[in-house]
Design a protein around this motif. Structure first.
Motif, short mmCIF file in Angstrom:
data_model
loop_
_atom_site.label_atom_id
_atom_site.label_comp_id
_atom_site.label_asym_id
_atom_site.label_seq_id
_atom_site.Cartn_x
_atom_site.Cartn_y
_atom_site.Cartn_z
N LYS A 195 2.53 7.04 -18.60
CA LYS A 195 3.40 5.88 -18.34
C LYS A 195 3.16 5.27 -16.97
CE LYS A 195 6.83 7.15 -21.75
NZ LYS A 195 8.18 7.70 -22.05
N LEU A 196 2.69 6.08 -16.01
CA LEU A 196 2.32 5.52 -14.72
C LEU A 196 1.13 4.57 -14.86
CD1 LEU A 196 2.69 8.57 -12.29
CD2 LEU A 196 3.97 6.42 -12.19
N LYS A 197 0.18 4.92 -15.72
CA LYS A 197 -0.97 4.04 -15.96
C LYS A 197 -0.51 2.74 -16.61
CE LYS A 197 -4.50 7.66 -16.38
NZ LYS A 197 -5.47 8.33 -17.28
N LYS A 224 0.82 -1.20 0.00
CA LYS A 224 0.00 0.00 0.00
C LYS A 224 0.85 1.25 0.00
CE LYS A 224 -3.85 -1.97 2.65
NZ LYS A 224 -4.66 -1.81 3.87
N SER A 225 0.53 2.17 -0.88
CA SER A 225 1.18 3.47 -0.88
C SER A 225 0.40 4.43 -1.75
CB SER A 225 2.62 3.39 -1.38
OG SER A 225 3.49 3.04 -0.33
N TYR A 226 0.57 5.71 -1.46
CA TYR A 226 -0.01 6.77 -2.27
C TYR A 226 1.15 7.54 -2.87
CZ TYR A 226 -3.23 10.44 -3.73
OH TYR A 226 -3.97 11.31 -4.48
N ILE A 227 1.08 7.82 -4.17
CA ILE A 227 2.23 8.36 -4.89
C ILE A 227 1.97 9.77 -5.40
CG2 ILE A 227 3.78 8.01 -6.84
CD1 ILE A 227 2.92 5.02 -6.69
N LEU A 228 2.93 10.65 -5.15
CA LEU A 228 2.92 11.99 -5.72
C LEU A 228 4.16 12.15 -6.59
CD1 LEU A 228 2.02 14.29 -2.67
CD2 LEU A 228 0.47 13.39 -4.41
N ARG A 243 -2.04 3.91 -5.26
CA ARG A 243 -2.80 5.08 -5.67
C ARG A 243 -1.86 6.16 -6.18
NH1 ARG A 243 -7.75 5.23 -3.00
NH2 ARG A 243 -8.19 7.06 -4.28
N ILE A 244 -2.14 6.68 -7.36
CA ILE A 244 -1.31 7.72 -7.96
C ILE A 244 -2.14 8.98 -8.12
CG2 ILE A 244 0.04 8.39 -9.97
CD1 ILE A 244 0.55 5.39 -10.45
N HIS A 245 -1.66 10.08 -7.57
CA HIS A 245 -2.41 11.33 -7.67
C HIS A 245 -2.50 11.75 -9.14
CE1 HIS A 245 -4.17 15.02 -6.37
NE2 HIS A 245 -3.26 15.75 -6.97
N PRO A 246 -3.70 12.15 -9.59
CA PRO A 246 -3.91 12.43 -11.02
C PRO A 246 -3.36 13.77 -11.49
CG PRO A 246 -5.93 12.81 -9.81
CD PRO A 246 -4.95 12.22 -8.84
N LYS A 299 -3.73 18.11 3.69
CA LYS A 299 -5.10 17.68 3.44
C LYS A 299 -5.16 16.18 3.18
CE LYS A 299 -6.66 22.12 1.56
NZ LYS A 299 -7.18 22.83 0.36
N LEU A 300 -4.16 15.67 2.49
CA LEU A 300 -4.10 14.24 2.18
C LEU A 300 -4.08 13.40 3.45
CD1 LEU A 300 -3.78 12.56 -0.48
CD2 LEU A 300 -1.34 12.48 0.03
#
Length: 418
Positions: free
Chosen positions: A235-237, A194-198, A268-271, A293-294
């Motif tokens: 490319k992330l997609k 699990k991770s969220y990516i910026l 999760r990748i921030h759009p 906020k995140l």
């Protein structure tokens, strides 16, 4: 009723009457939206197998629930609890991409440019205070190729990952994405679920007020930024799709198959892509505000707001004080277990607490041969030992650092299979 599987059904809560299921032996509720568990779950004495992966639990914390029913029973054995507002940020990127300058500008709210001789060796720790008492432990990883594998020591679940890219080094050549982003993603996701990516581009310097620049320079910069954003997100997609397909080809043991069904959704990748400059404090402040906020979204950073027994928090705090007083960064695990007895913690409960605080970055406890008999109240000793090893500066290693260096060597921490 002996077995119950409610996985992937959108379950948001369990009733207090769950404790009346006196014959239940196996319960699964993975990939739901559970935020908390009723304390009555400990009354189900027959329960042997519990799978709650990929929820948003914070009471008990997801990291505790993932360990199993015994750990949950240990959690509920303590009455007094307190919300914890901590999380970990991993900052990755190529050497000289501006990672340290970005971090220090974010912390100090002042422009900060790192000198060429002040590059990060191994990994550096920083602390970032946010609103409402939220606190982030930032790990700034050196970008040199030599450090890539050793950095895996510090990677843990549910972290926020910031990928830093120097806009001047990102172009339309074929391996630009692979060199600046993909290789770091592969290292991270080979270790964690699990991770969220910026994605953050740096050195996007605003036009200087002290000198005139050729007309159109800002337009050229804007066009370059637009290209970078479109290329990276595309490319992330593709990377996500590749990993999803790769997961289907992996044969997993039964115990693991329950929690990898939606693994791709956990990456999760921030759009949007952020563009910053250490010279432009406002651009960095915008990034900091977004992170703030995140951290309020339990879906993205579930460890923020975890509820912990106060005894566990007192133990963690006093262990750090104990290390400072003795001028130690590492303590023998047996001594830590004895220390835990003063807080009514059994030896097994001490291990539960150590695993949790390792995940949020408060301390380091590695459950691998060669390192599992020592607890690092601070990661600084490990960091310093790694630095000296990479610099081949063995004469500067003190006795403690030499011991750590030996443990790192014996544990083969650079071995991908560990």
């Amino acid at each position: 009723l002996e077995e119950l599987d409610l996985s992937q059904c959108g379950l948001t809560r369990l009733p207090a009457s769950f404790g009346h299921l006196g014959n239940l032996r196996s319960f699964k509720a993975s990939h739901c939206q559970l935020i908390s568990l009723p304390s009555s779950i400990v009354d189900v004495k027959s329960l042997l197998r519990l799978l709650l992966h990929n929820n948003v639990l914070n009471n008990p914390p997801q990291a505790i629930c993932d360990q199993g029913i015994d750990e949950i029973r240990a959690f509920f054995s303590f009455e007094r609890t307190k919300a914890l507002k901590r999380f970990k940020i991993l900052v990755l990127g190529e050497a000289f991409s501006g990672k340290t300058s970005l971090i220090k500008t974010m912390i100090g709210n002042l422009p900060f440019l790192t000198g060429m001789d002040d590059r990060t060796v191994g990994v550096e720790e920083h602390d970032l205070q946010l609103s409402n008492s939220k606190h982030a432990r930032i790990l700034d990883f050196g970008g040199q190729k030599t450090y890539l594998l050793s950095n895996q020591l510090f990677v843990s679940e549910s972290a926020l990952i910031i990928l830093v890219i120097d806009i001047n080094n990102y172009g339309d050549y074929s391996d630009s994405f692979d060199q600046n982003i993909k290789k770091y993603l592969e290292i991270v996701f080979d270790r964690i679920r699990k991770s969220y990516i910026l994605c953050v581009f740096t050195k996007v310097d605003p036009p200087s007020r002290k000198r005139t620049r050729p007309s159109g320079i800002s337009i050229n910069l804007l066009e370059r930024a637009q290209f970078c954003e479109q290329d990276v997100l595309c490319k992330l997609k593709e990377f996500q799709a590749f990993r999803a397909e790769k997961l289907k080809l992996i044969s997993l043991p039964p115990k693991q198959s329950d929690f990898v069904l939606d693994q791709n959704k956990n990456m999760r990748i921030h759009p949007e892509v952020f563009f910053t400059s250490a010279r432009d404090v406002q651009s960095v402040s915008n990034l900091k505000s977004f992170i703030d906020k995140l951290a309020d979204d339990v879906q993205l950073l579930p460890s923020v707001g975890d509820v912990m027994p106060t005894a566990w928090l007192d133990f963690e705090r006093d262990l750090a004080v104990k290390c400072r007083k003795k001028e130690l960064s590492a303590i023998d695990l047996k001594e830590v277990k004895n220390f835990g007895a003063d807080y009514s913690l059994s030896e097994q409960q001490v291990l539960i607490v150590l695993r949790y605080f390792h995940r949020v970055g408060s301390l380091l406890y590695f459950e691998r041969p060669g390192l599992d008999e020592v607890v690092f109240g601070s990661s600084q000793l490990v960091v310093e030992a790694i630095k000296q090893i990479f610099r081949h500066d063995y004469e500067s290693l003190d006795c403690q650092s030499c011991k750590v260096a030996g443990m790192l060597s014996s544990s083969r921490f650079c071995d991908d299979k560990k």
